[in-house]
Every structure is written in structure tokens, then in C-alpha cells.
Design an enzyme around this catalytic site. Sequence first.
Site, mmCIF file in Angstrom:
data_model
loop_
_atom_site.group_PDB
_atom_site.id
_atom_site.type_symbol
_atom_site.label_atom_id
_atom_site.label_comp_id
_atom_site.label_asym_id
_atom_site.label_seq_id
_atom_site.Cartn_x
_atom_site.Cartn_y
_atom_site.Cartn_z
ATOM 1 C CE LYS A 79 -3.863 2.353 2.452
ATOM 2 N NZ LYS A 79 -4.506 1.402 4.236
ATOM 3 C CB SER A 154 -8.147 3.375 2.409
ATOM 4 O OG SER A 154 -7.168 2.671 3.626
ATOM 5 C CB SER A 178 -8.040 0.488 5.685
ATOM 6 O OG SER A 178 -9.580 2.376 5.918
#
EC number: 6.3.5.7
Length: 474
Positions: A79, A154, A178
Site C-alpha cells: 500500500k 482504503s 481499511s
Amino acid sequence: MELQNFTIKQVHEGLKNKEFTCIELTSAYLKQIKKRNNSINAFILIDEDGALTQAKKVDDKIAAGGKLNLLEGVPCAIKDNILVEGLVATGGSKILEDYTAIYDAAVISRLKAEGVVILGKTNMDEFAMGGSGETSKFGPTKNPHNIKMVPGGSSSGSAAAVADNQCVFALGSDTGGSIRQPASFCGLIGLKPTYGRVSRYGVMAMASSFDQIGPLTKSAEDSALVMNVIAGEDKHDFTSINKKDNFSKDIEKPLKGLVFGLPKEFFIKGMDKDVERTILEAINKLRDMGADVKEISLPHTKYALSTYYILMPAEVSSNLARYDGVRYGSRANAGNLDEMYIKTRSIGFGDEVKRRIMLGTYVLSAGYADDYYKRAQKLRTLITNDFIAAFKDVDAILTPTTPHSAFAIGEKFDDPLTMYLSDIFTVSANVAGLPALSFPVGDKDGLPIGLQVLGQHYQESLLLRIANQFEISH
Ligand code: GLN
């Protein structure tokens, strides 16, 4: 070579038995990413050179008869709020679009020492604020199960990349759901570890007392294998805990004798009927597997979402003060210092980030801090105490991960409050610092549905055991 739905174990065996080389494997993943990135948009950066260089090292080691670590040569994705030295780290934000990380996050140092192949950096909601992937400066990520739908957020790109075979596993971050919510929407295992299990050093802080890094994987076994590498004390993160664990140790144990709690406050009006039915069926299956299930109460649950949406922005407003045009990232041209701060931040941040900074400064401001921030802190304790009390009677707590399956791109984007409501089942674990895991238990019209299991602090192994036993018997 043709890519299959490889798990870490399968890649490890394949490399060891010389069924394919690491270069062949890595090239196959890079090819899949390039083929799919236009439509799925899971990657912000593809590090082809870095990945192939590492793959070559692994092949050389195999040729020399070296013994491979379990994750060695396994292609993964990171990420984009986690720093990898020499690669961009945008956090999904315009303000950092040209920023390159100058050191490795603690989790990255650990993964590199193990010998993984890092394929690139994945798309995400801006600074991890969002639940759909749509707040990224780099455009929305699509759900590989149906590209009209969001993959969740997210950690949108990390989840989509694993689900679409663009990597074997990925790292995400979870401040209020997330990792678990995108895992649920994409049909994966997503684990948010106990607060302090995994070092946050080198991870862009969103809300520091909630943030944790964790794996998105195709199997519970893979999740445990990644945890075995990334968890552990780190002198750079004073909240990291000195507690050794082997996360794979209980994974083969059956469920007989375990007691699961179903909190009545989590089965709410307004939940999608198909999701509710699928969750209850899965719970019955767990019962058939020998577990005892009983209703419990977590009375302060109704305050969890508001507690999170007061404390989280407060921490966000403080953490994001560092993006000031001086210390990191881009700087706007301006006549004087104040104007430069204002212009840099108003150009660099998107609407959702600005909304949370404003909310955060409001709840912390003189005259309001007592009414909002301090009360929310007290509620945080009450919510945590509910869980501590419940765990006297049950080993783990089962809930839906989300009230619905993946929604359409654009459906909730202009309605932040409805978007926040999607986090209703996931935020409590972060408020209380508990480990929580989402695993797939069914689908609705081809869109996956996840069951969430919460455990006592440091009980990740139990959560992985539950997910694994479900997985292997269905
Ligand atoms: N969807 C939640 C939010 O928007 C969770 C975000 C996260 O865990 N990073 O705050």
C-alpha cells in the site's frame, strides 16, 4: 508461464521444486499487472526493475543450493502509505505525488530480509481516509469481481491486486476497517492485528492510536505466514510490543470446544438481508463444526462510530500538519510564508482530507474539546471495557464485516455520512485495539461477503484458526 491462483505455500513449493524460476514467476505477475492496470487501477507504481533484480537474486540462491525462506521470492504489493526506500510514496495524495521514500518502513525491512519480491505500490484512498478507494488522487480502483463496483477501501489497490492475481499477497493499513472491509468486498482474508503487534515506523500516520499494518491474502495460512515475518517489537515504534508469537501454530486445530459470541447490537436494521442471511448461515456452519455460539451484548456499540469519527479526525488534523510545503512533498508558489502554507495545503489535499482536518481541529478547539474530544475518549474506555467483559464468557466474537456487499462506484461518494456508516462494524476493533479478521463466507450476485471475527488482545492465532478451519471445510 500461466499464473494460477497461487498462495505463498504453493509459490514456495514451486520455486523449491524448480517448477518455475523466480524470474518467470515475477514476469508473469508483472505481465498480469500491466494487462489489467488500465481497467482495475490497483497500482500507482510498478517497480519492474526492482522486482526482477530481486527475483534474479532468488534464482541465484536456488541455483547455488541455498535454502529458501518461506516468503522468499514471493511477489507482493505494498500500500502506498508504507515507505519502500527509493520508490514513490504518495499516500494517494496530490501533495506527495512526487515524493520518494528515503528509508524502508519497519515492515518493509522485515519483508526484504526475508527475500520477498516487491512488485510495486498500490492505490489507496487519500491518506487512507475512505472506504471505497475513490478519494485517491490517482482515480478509483475497480473491484475485480465486477468493475462497476468499488473494491472497498482504503486499502483498495492492495485488495484488488490480490483478488485479481496481480500479486500473491499485499500489505494494507487499517485505522477503522481499511484492511477488513476491502477484504470482505474482494473475497480475501484481511487481518488487522492487535494495536502494537506490528511496527508503524515508516507508515504515514493517519490516526496514530488506531493505525495498524496487516496482510491481505487468499488464505488464512498465508495471513499467518506474513504475520510471522512482519510482527514484532521495533525500537522505532514505542507502541510496538515485545511479544513473540508463531501465528501458524494453532491453524490446524479444530473448532470444537470454542465459544463464540454474537453481539446483538451488530445485527442492525438496515443491514442487507442477503448479507445477514449469509452471515447467519456461516455461523451455523461454525456451530456444525463444533463451536458453541451464544448471544452477547456490547452495550456501548451504538457510540462506536461517533467515537471513531471524533477521535480519528482529531488525530488526523494533528498528523497531517506535517504536510506544510516545507518538510515533505510539493510546495505552492506564494508571496509569503502563511500564504504558502495555505496554498500548498488547499491545492495538495482532496476534499475528504480537508473535511477531516476541519472536523479534527473543531473537536480539539478550546471550548469544544471537553464536549467532543474528551467525551469520546471516555467512550473509548467504555467500549473497550464492553469487550473485556464479553471475553470473560466467549473466546471470540462474530459479526458481519460490513452491512452490505460492494457498492457501485459513485454511489456513496457525494454523501460522506452514508459512506461513514459502512464502517459501523469495523471501527470498534480499532477503538479497543483488538485484533480482527475478515474472511469470505459467501457472495451476493457474485460479490463476496465477509464474516468478521474479533478476539482478545494478542489472539490473532485464534482468529486465523477459525478462518482456516472454515476455509478447509467449505
Ligand atoms: N473507512 C474508514 C475511514 O474512512 C477506515 C479508514 C482506514 O481504516 N484507514 O476512516
